[in-house]
Write a protein that holds these residues in place. Sequence first.
Motif, PDB file in Angstrom:
ATOM      1  N   SER A 178       0.827  -1.213   0.000  1.00  0.00           N
ATOM      2  CA  SER A 178       0.000   0.000   0.000  1.00  0.00           C
ATOM      3  C   SER A 178       0.860   1.261   0.000  1.00  0.00           C
ATOM      4  O   SER A 178       0.419   2.310  -0.441  1.00  0.00           O
ATOM      5  N   GLY A 179       2.108   1.156   0.475  1.00  0.00           N
ATOM      6  CA  GLY A 179       2.986   2.312   0.498  1.00  0.00           C
ATOM      7  C   GLY A 179       4.035   2.319  -0.599  1.00  0.00           C
ATOM      8  O   GLY A 179       4.968   3.106  -0.561  1.00  0.00           O
ATOM      9  N   ALA A 180       3.895   1.443  -1.579  1.00  0.00           N
ATOM     10  CA  ALA A 180       4.901   1.315  -2.633  1.00  0.00           C
ATOM     11  C   ALA A 180       4.944   2.547  -3.540  1.00  0.00           C
ATOM     12  O   ALA A 180       3.913   3.086  -3.929  1.00  0.00           O
ATOM     13  N   ALA A 181       6.152   2.971  -3.871  1.00  0.00           N
ATOM     14  CA  ALA A 181       6.336   4.140  -4.746  1.00  0.00           C
ATOM     15  C   ALA A 181       5.767   3.892  -6.140  1.00  0.00           C
ATOM     16  O   ALA A 181       5.297   4.818  -6.787  1.00  0.00           O
ATOM     17  N   CYS A 182       5.788   2.653  -6.611  1.00  0.00           N
ATOM     18  CA  CYS A 182       5.327   2.362  -7.978  1.00  0.00           C
ATOM     19  C   CYS A 182       3.819   2.531  -8.137  1.00  0.00           C
ATOM     20  O   CYS A 182       3.323   2.593  -9.259  1.00  0.00           O
ATOM     21  N   ARG A 183       3.091   2.646  -7.041  1.00  0.00           N
ATOM     22  CA  ARG A 183       1.644   2.862  -7.148  1.00  0.00           C
ATOM     23  C   ARG A 183       1.334   4.221  -7.769  1.00  0.00           C
ATOM     24  O   ARG A 183       0.248   4.448  -8.245  1.00  0.00           O
ATOM     25  N   ARG A 184       2.324   5.117  -7.766  1.00  0.00           N
ATOM     26  CA  ARG A 184       2.116   6.456  -8.315  1.00  0.00           C
ATOM     27  C   ARG A 184       2.734   6.619  -9.695  1.00  0.00           C
ATOM     28  O   ARG A 184       2.700   7.692 -10.262  1.00  0.00           O
ATOM     29  N   ASP A 185       3.340   5.560 -10.216  1.00  0.00           N
ATOM     30  CA  ASP A 185       4.012   5.649 -11.512  1.00  0.00           C
ATOM     31  C   ASP A 185       3.329   4.749 -12.534  1.00  0.00           C
ATOM     32  O   ASP A 185       2.571   3.858 -12.186  1.00  0.00           O
ATOM     33  N   GLU A 186       3.640   4.970 -13.776  1.00  0.00           N
ATOM     34  CA  GLU A 186       3.089   4.193 -14.877  1.00  0.00           C
ATOM     35  C   GLU A 186       3.616   2.761 -14.812  1.00  0.00           C
ATOM     36  O   GLU A 186       4.812   2.535 -14.744  1.00  0.00           O
ATOM     37  N   ALA A 187       2.728   1.789 -14.836  1.00  0.00           N
ATOM     38  CA  ALA A 187       3.121   0.387 -14.749  1.00  0.00           C
ATOM     39  C   ALA A 187       3.968  -0.039 -15.940  1.00  0.00           C
ATOM     40  O   ALA A 187       4.787  -0.945 -15.821  1.00  0.00           O
ATOM     41  N   GLY A 188       3.805   0.615 -17.078  1.00  0.00           N
ATOM     42  CA  GLY A 188       4.602   0.282 -18.251  1.00  0.00           C
ATOM     43  C   GLY A 188       6.086   0.473 -18.009  1.00  0.00           C
ATOM     44  O   GLY A 188       6.920  -0.110 -18.705  1.00  0.00           O
ATOM     45  N   LEU A 189       6.421   1.238 -17.016  1.00  0.00           N
ATOM     46  CA  LEU A 189       7.810   1.446 -16.650  1.00  0.00           C
ATOM     47  C   LEU A 189       8.409   0.164 -16.073  1.00  0.00           C
ATOM     48  O   LEU A 189       9.593  -0.096 -16.219  1.00  0.00           O
ATOM     49  N   PHE A 190       7.599  -0.659 -15.446  1.00  0.00           N
ATOM     50  CA  PHE A 190       8.072  -1.841 -14.730  1.00  0.00           C
ATOM     51  C   PHE A 190       7.982  -3.132 -15.535  1.00  0.00           C
ATOM     52  O   PHE A 190       8.571  -4.136 -15.155  1.00  0.00           O
ATOM     53  N   PHE A 191       7.236  -3.130 -16.619  1.00  0.00           N
ATOM     54  CA  PHE A 191       7.055  -4.325 -17.442  1.00  0.00           C
ATOM     55  C   PHE A 191       7.337  -4.008 -18.895  1.00  0.00           C
ATOM     56  O   PHE A 191       6.903  -2.984 -19.409  1.00  0.00           O
ATOM     57  N   ALA A 192       8.047  -4.911 -19.567  1.00  0.00           N
ATOM     58  CA  ALA A 192       8.466  -4.694 -20.949  1.00  0.00           C
ATOM     59  C   ALA A 192       7.316  -4.877 -21.929  1.00  0.00           C
ATOM     60  O   ALA A 192       6.581  -5.855 -21.841  1.00  0.00           O
ATOM     61  N   PRO A 193       7.191  -3.958 -22.870  1.00  0.00           N
ATOM     62  CA  PRO A 193       6.259  -4.182 -23.972  1.00  0.00           C
ATOM     63  C   PRO A 193       6.849  -5.254 -24.893  1.00  0.00           C
ATOM     64  O   PRO A 193       8.054  -5.509 -24.870  1.00  0.00           O
TER      65      PRO A 193
END
Length: 130
Positions: A41-56
Amino acid sequence: MLHPIESSTRSANVAVRRTPAAPAGGGTQQLDHLDDNPWHSGAACRRDEAGLFFAPSKEPTAARLAREEQAKQVCARCPVLLECREHALAQPEPYGVWGGLTAAERRVVLARRRRRESELRVTAPRRIAG
Protein backbone atom coordinates in the motif's frame (compact mmCIF):
# COMPACT_ATOMS: atom_id res chain seq x y z
CA MET A 1 -2.47 -0.51 -16.88
CA LEU A 2 -1.74 -2.33 -13.61
CA HIS A 3 1.30 -1.64 -11.46
CA PRO A 4 3.76 -4.36 -10.43
CA ILE A 5 2.02 -4.82 -7.13
CA GLU A 6 -1.31 -5.07 -8.88
CA SER A 7 -0.23 -7.15 -11.87
CA SER A 8 -2.89 -9.51 -12.96
CA THR A 9 -3.94 -12.64 -14.63
CA ARG A 10 -6.86 -12.25 -16.98
CA SER A 11 -9.91 -14.44 -16.63
CA ALA A 12 -13.03 -13.45 -18.52
CA ASN A 13 -11.53 -9.96 -18.90
CA VAL A 14 -11.47 -9.42 -15.14
CA ALA A 15 -8.24 -8.36 -13.44
CA VAL A 16 -7.38 -10.38 -10.35
CA ARG A 17 -5.14 -8.53 -7.93
CA ARG A 18 -2.07 -10.46 -6.79
CA THR A 19 -1.26 -10.13 -3.12
CA PRO A 20 1.94 -10.91 -1.21
CA ALA A 21 2.58 -14.47 -0.16
CA ALA A 22 2.79 -15.75 3.39
CA PRO A 23 6.29 -16.04 4.83
CA ALA A 24 8.35 -19.01 3.70
CA GLY A 25 8.47 -21.92 6.08
CA GLY A 26 4.80 -21.76 6.97
CA GLY A 27 4.44 -22.31 10.70
CA THR A 28 1.67 -20.93 12.82
CA GLN A 29 2.80 -17.31 12.72
CA GLN A 30 0.26 -15.20 10.85
CA LEU A 31 0.86 -11.80 9.32
CA ASP A 32 -2.34 -10.13 10.43
CA HIS A 33 -1.08 -6.73 9.27
CA LEU A 34 -1.18 -7.86 5.63
CA ASP A 35 -4.96 -7.62 5.62
CA ASP A 36 -5.09 -4.35 7.56
CA ASN A 37 -2.16 -2.55 5.93
CA PRO A 38 -0.40 -4.60 3.23
CA TRP A 39 3.23 -3.73 2.52
CA HIS A 40 2.41 -2.74 -1.04
CA SER A 41 0.00 0.00 0.00
CA GLY A 42 2.99 2.31 0.50
CA ALA A 43 4.90 1.31 -2.63
CA ALA A 44 6.34 4.14 -4.75
CA CYS A 45 5.33 2.36 -7.98
CA ARG A 46 1.64 2.86 -7.15
CA ARG A 47 2.12 6.46 -8.31
CA ASP A 48 4.01 5.65 -11.51
CA GLU A 49 3.09 4.19 -14.88
CA ALA A 50 3.12 0.39 -14.75
CA GLY A 51 4.60 0.28 -18.25
CA LEU A 52 7.81 1.45 -16.65
CA PHE A 53 8.07 -1.84 -14.73
CA PHE A 54 7.06 -4.32 -17.44
CA ALA A 55 8.47 -4.69 -20.95
CA PRO A 56 6.26 -4.18 -23.97
CA SER A 57 6.52 -6.93 -26.57
CA LYS A 58 9.52 -6.70 -28.89
CA GLU A 59 11.09 -3.82 -26.98
CA PRO A 60 14.51 -2.85 -28.39
CA THR A 61 17.42 -3.52 -26.01
CA ALA A 62 18.40 0.15 -25.59
CA ALA A 63 14.81 1.10 -24.77
CA ARG A 64 14.49 -1.82 -22.31
CA LEU A 65 17.69 -0.83 -20.49
CA ALA A 66 16.58 2.81 -20.25
CA ARG A 67 13.11 1.81 -19.02
CA GLU A 68 14.54 -0.59 -16.44
CA GLU A 69 16.90 2.10 -15.17
CA GLN A 70 13.94 4.49 -14.73
CA ALA A 71 12.00 1.78 -12.88
CA LYS A 72 14.98 1.13 -10.62
CA GLN A 73 15.13 4.84 -9.80
CA VAL A 74 11.51 4.66 -8.62
CA CYS A 75 12.37 1.56 -6.59
CA ALA A 76 15.40 3.28 -5.02
CA ARG A 77 13.15 5.82 -3.31
CA CYS A 78 10.52 3.25 -2.28
CA PRO A 79 9.92 2.72 1.44
CA VAL A 80 8.97 -0.95 0.89
CA LEU A 81 11.79 -1.90 -1.51
CA LEU A 82 12.98 -4.84 0.59
CA GLU A 83 9.49 -6.23 1.15
CA CYS A 84 8.80 -5.98 -2.58
CA ARG A 85 12.09 -7.66 -3.46
CA GLU A 86 11.50 -10.52 -1.05
CA HIS A 87 7.98 -10.96 -2.38
CA ALA A 88 9.31 -11.20 -5.94
CA LEU A 89 11.97 -13.71 -4.88
CA ALA A 90 9.53 -15.82 -2.86
CA GLN A 91 6.88 -16.04 -5.60
CA PRO A 92 9.07 -16.00 -7.84
CA GLU A 93 7.89 -13.23 -10.14
CA PRO A 94 9.04 -14.08 -13.70
CA TYR A 95 8.61 -10.63 -15.28
CA GLY A 96 9.18 -6.98 -14.60
CA VAL A 97 11.20 -4.89 -12.18
CA TRP A 98 10.36 -5.72 -8.57
CA GLY A 99 12.26 -4.42 -5.56
CA GLY A 100 14.81 -2.73 -7.79
CA LEU A 101 15.74 -5.96 -9.59
CA THR A 102 14.96 -7.17 -13.09
CA ALA A 103 13.81 -10.75 -13.70
CA ALA A 104 17.35 -11.71 -14.77
CA GLU A 105 18.85 -10.13 -11.64
CA ARG A 106 16.34 -11.99 -9.46
CA ARG A 107 17.31 -15.29 -11.10
CA VAL A 108 20.95 -14.59 -10.17
CA VAL A 109 20.00 -13.79 -6.56
CA LEU A 110 17.93 -16.98 -6.31
CA ALA A 111 20.75 -19.09 -7.78
CA ARG A 112 23.21 -17.59 -5.26
CA ARG A 113 20.81 -18.29 -2.39
CA ARG A 114 20.35 -21.90 -3.49
CA ARG A 115 24.12 -22.36 -3.81
CA ARG A 116 24.73 -20.78 -0.39
CA GLU A 117 22.05 -22.95 1.24
CA SER A 118 23.53 -26.03 -0.39
CA GLU A 119 27.01 -25.14 0.85
CA LEU A 120 25.69 -24.56 4.37
CA ARG A 121 24.04 -27.98 4.41
CA VAL A 122 27.29 -29.63 3.34
CA THR A 123 29.52 -27.77 5.82
CA ALA A 124 27.14 -27.77 8.79
CA PRO A 125 28.48 -29.90 11.68
CA ARG A 126 26.41 -32.96 12.37
CA ARG A 127 25.26 -33.66 15.90
CA ILE A 128 25.52 -37.17 17.19
CA ALA A 129 22.53 -38.30 19.17
CA GLY A 130 23.58 -39.59 22.52
